[in-house]
Design an enzyme around this catalytic site. Structure first.
Site, PDB file in Angstrom:
ATOM      1  N   LYS A  65       2.908  11.138  -3.238  1.00 49.70           N
ATOM      2  CA  LYS A  65       1.710  10.558  -4.151  1.00 49.70           C
ATOM      3  C   LYS A  65       0.899  11.675  -4.937  1.00 49.70           C
ATOM      4  O   LYS A  65       0.662  11.325  -5.841  1.00 49.70           O
ATOM      5  CB  LYS A  65       0.739   9.553  -3.211  1.00 49.70           C
TER       6      LYS A  65
ATOM      7  N   GLU B 161      -7.225   0.794  -4.558  1.00 50.93           N
ATOM      8  CA  GLU B 161      -7.061   0.610  -3.174  1.00 50.93           C
ATOM      9  C   GLU B 161      -8.568  -0.203  -2.710  1.00 50.93           C
ATOM     10  O   GLU B 161      -8.541  -1.059  -1.693  1.00 50.93           O
ATOM     11  CB  GLU B 161      -6.951   1.859  -2.379  1.00 50.93           C
TER      12      GLU B 161
ATOM     13  N   ASP C 273       0.814  -1.143  -0.071  1.00 49.32           N
ATOM     14  CA  ASP C 273       0.136  -0.044   0.059  1.00 49.32           C
ATOM     15  C   ASP C 273       0.781   1.244  -0.154  1.00 49.32           C
ATOM     16  O   ASP C 273       1.612   1.541   0.988  1.00 49.32           O
ATOM     17  CB  ASP C 273      -0.830  -0.075   1.425  1.00 49.32           C
TER      18      ASP C 273
ATOM     19  N   ASP D 234     -12.583   5.557   2.777  1.00 49.61           N
ATOM     20  CA  ASP D 234     -11.289   5.724   3.029  1.00 49.61           C
ATOM     21  C   ASP D 234     -11.041   7.286   3.575  1.00 49.61           C
ATOM     22  O   ASP D 234     -10.820   8.011   2.401  1.00 49.61           O
ATOM     23  CB  ASP D 234     -10.638   5.144   2.075  1.00 49.61           C
TER      24      ASP D 234
END
Ligand code: AMP
Length: 580
Positions: free
Chosen positions: A69, A146, A8, A168
């Site tokens: 990211k 994800e 992850d 999330d």
């Protein structure tokens, strides 16, 4: 067989996991599964990854890169120290650290990985992630979404189709996706979110509150420009307080020597309550719920079509999030797999599949019951003396602990009746009472706080602590076998047994009196006895009303209409409260 690990690669934190003995396991380094997604170079030009890089972030921002990211897929160059890097190269340092961690733990070379990305990532962003892997010396066996990984972590073994909503909320981003999983194959039906919303914003709201407090209380003006160190300390304290409030009703923020005013050292001391914190973040959470609505609309689904809600990301530990989702969907969201590790675990399951291993579901210790207490409140819009207040919810991973605040009802209140219930019904009387304790108070004004703390371990030992906040006076109790109560089947069997006995008791009933009916559940008998003992103390009006209700309860109980009996019992309880 060559190992395929699951990674992850997150905005704030990253993890690596692998199938060990048939279970997806997060690989740790010095007891830590989480690697902060932070890269830097020290004064001598050595590369730092994870905690050491994060530790220098405030002191040396020009040598530290965070949240890379967000820049994946762009051609933007990132300066770190004296050198410029592509986003893929910075990400590659994180991947290299995870690869080294995996090799250390597994004792063999690791060259292949499944890496997760947000569902909304474009082809360019996915390609950049693949390239980051290659730069780090990892062949990317697969890139998966994800929410797909989260669904696999929970449901990889389930055969029948399920529609799952994955909520999330991490440190800096919010994503909500609806996926369909059938026979282990996952399809993303819709995905949306806000890539500028997360736990960091909540920390920021607390910092603003503290800055305001310092200005009003100590005439101290703090800002990131005039005192970056004090400001960074406030941020760290704010995050710690936020985390405390996920399991406690108050958090104390104490920061000594936060500044100087008129040659005096200023020590910050502030008590933040959960309601105040919830007010601060309410607008942000409402925005996430708007995204939830959008995701449902995009997938052309009604809330009732969702079979399961999964919580992912550290910020979903905030209890208000579960509450808002439960209100909307009428079901409790799942968080029994650590929300920080869930995506890595799903990636490892996919990695296992690449190796031909179908990993078993996770073995988790969770509580199958909700535990709580009763308080004055509302049930179905009606005032209720016995509203069930859950402290530990069903499916929570064990061990777990939660504290809630309660308030005294009148001045000089002598005691509180601390009752512990197991069950799911909004009226505590419909749940199973597993403990009852009298907590004597020291006569404080109305609205004084009594906190109640439940601590449940894997062996089913439930420790209870009540504290009178003003004085620190405590009550401690332990229930040794909180988990080994009734299973659903046992509960149904007991209900049938009691009902059968009820029929027999009915024939013996002495109609027209307030005698408890034979075979009546203990709470009915107990309440009727209590009411009877208080009849003499009641005013004539109350007494009439009490007798009428006692007769109604007896009649309803005798005819087996427990719903009616409990309704009348709640009314009687209200009168008894004032009479007693
Ligand atoms: P993630 O990006 O998923 O690793 O999430 C990190 C975020 O979760 C950070 O903002 C943390 O402060 C937040 N977080 C971690 N634990 C808790 C907690 N117990 N309560 C509230 N927020 C938390």
């Amino acid at each position: 067989m060559e190992p395929v690990v699951g990674i992850d690669l997150g905005t704030t934190n990253s993890e690596v996991a692998y199938i060990i003995d048939g279970n997806a396991t997060v690989l740790e380094n010095n007891d830590r599964g989480i690697l902060p997604s932070c890269v830097g170079v020290d004064e001598s030009g050595n590369v730092l990854v994870g905690a050491p890089a994060l530790n220098q972030a405030v002191a040396a921002p020009e040598r530290t890169v965070m949240s890379v990211k967000r820049r994946m897929g762009s051609d933007e160059k990132i300066r770190m120290g004296d050198t410029e890097y592509m986003p893929q190269e910075i990400s590659a340092f994180i991947l290299k650290a995870l690869k080294a961690r995996a090799e250390n733990q597994l004792g063999r070379p690791v060259n292949r990985a499944v890496i997760t990305v947000p569902a909304y990532f474009t082809d360019a962003q996915r390609q950049a992630t693949r390239e980051a892997g290659e730069i780090a010396g990892l062949e990317v066996a697969r890139i998966i979404n994800e929410p797909t990984a989260a669904a696999l972590a929970y449901e990889s073994q389930r055969k029948e189709g399920q529609r799952i909503l994955v909520y999330d909320l991490g440190g800096g981003t919010f994503d909500v996706s609806i996926v369909r999983i059938e026979e282990g194959v996952v399809e993303v039906l819709s995905s949306t979110g806000d890539n500028q919303l997360g736990g960091d914003d909540f920390d920021g709201r607390i910092v603003d509150l503290l800055v305001e407090h310092c200005r009003d209380e100590y005439a101290l003006k703090l800002s990131p420009e005039n005192d970056p160190t004090a400001y960074a300390r406030l941020k760290r304290a704010a995050e710690a307080a936020k985390k405390t409030l996920s399991s406690a009703p108050y958090a104390n923020i104490e920061e000594d020597h936060i500044g100087r005013k008129k040659l005096r050292d200023i020590h910050l001391s502030y008590e933040l309550s959960r309601p105040v914190f919830e007010d601060l973040i309410r607008d942000d959470l409402d925005r996430t719920m708007e995204s939830v609505n959008r995701a449902l609309k995009d997938a052309s689904l009604l809330p009732s079509a969702i079979d399961k809600i999964i919580l992912v990301g550290g910020s979903t530990r905030i209890p208000l999030i579960s509450k808002l989702l439960e209100e909307k969907f009428g079901q409790l969201p799942h968080s029994e797999i650590d929300p920080d590790l869930c995506v890595a675990i799903g990636a490892a399951i996919q990695g296992g599949r690449e190796m031909g291993i179908d990993a078993a579901g996770l073995l988790l210790d969770v509580t199958p019951y909700t535990f709580g207490t009763s308080a004055l409140g509302e049930v179905n819009g009606e005032p209720c003396m016995t509203m069930f207040v859950p402290l530990i919810r069903r499916n929570t991973k064990l061990p777990t602990a939660r504290t809630e605040a309660f308030y005294t009802v009148y001045d000089d209140q002598e005691a509180v009746d601390v009752k512990v219930f197991q069950g799911e019904n909004p009226d505590a009387l419909d749940n199973i009472q597993i403990g009852r304790y009298n907590f004597e108070l020291s006569r404080q004004p109305q609205g004084s706080v009594v906190t109640l703390h439940f601590d449940l371990d894997v062996n089913g030992i439930l420790k209870i602590e009540a504290v009178e906040k003003a004085t620190g006076k405590k009550l401690n109790a332990t229930i040794e076998n909180a988990l080994s109560r009734f299973s659903d089947e046992e509960m149904a069997a007991s209900r049938d047994r009691v009902q059968a006995m009820w029929g027999a008791g009915e024939a013996e009933g002495t109609a027209g009196t307030v005698e408890p009916p034979a075979g009546a559940p203990p709470d009915v008998t107990e309440m009727l006895k209590r009411a009877e003992s208080l009849l003499d103390e009641a005013s004539p009006e109350d007494r009439d009303e009490m007798v009428n209700l006692m007769e109604d309860i007896t009649d309803a109980a005798r005819s087996g209409d427990m719903e009616e009996a409990r309704k009348r019992m709640a009314e009687l309880e209200e009168i008894l409260f004032y009479v007693g």
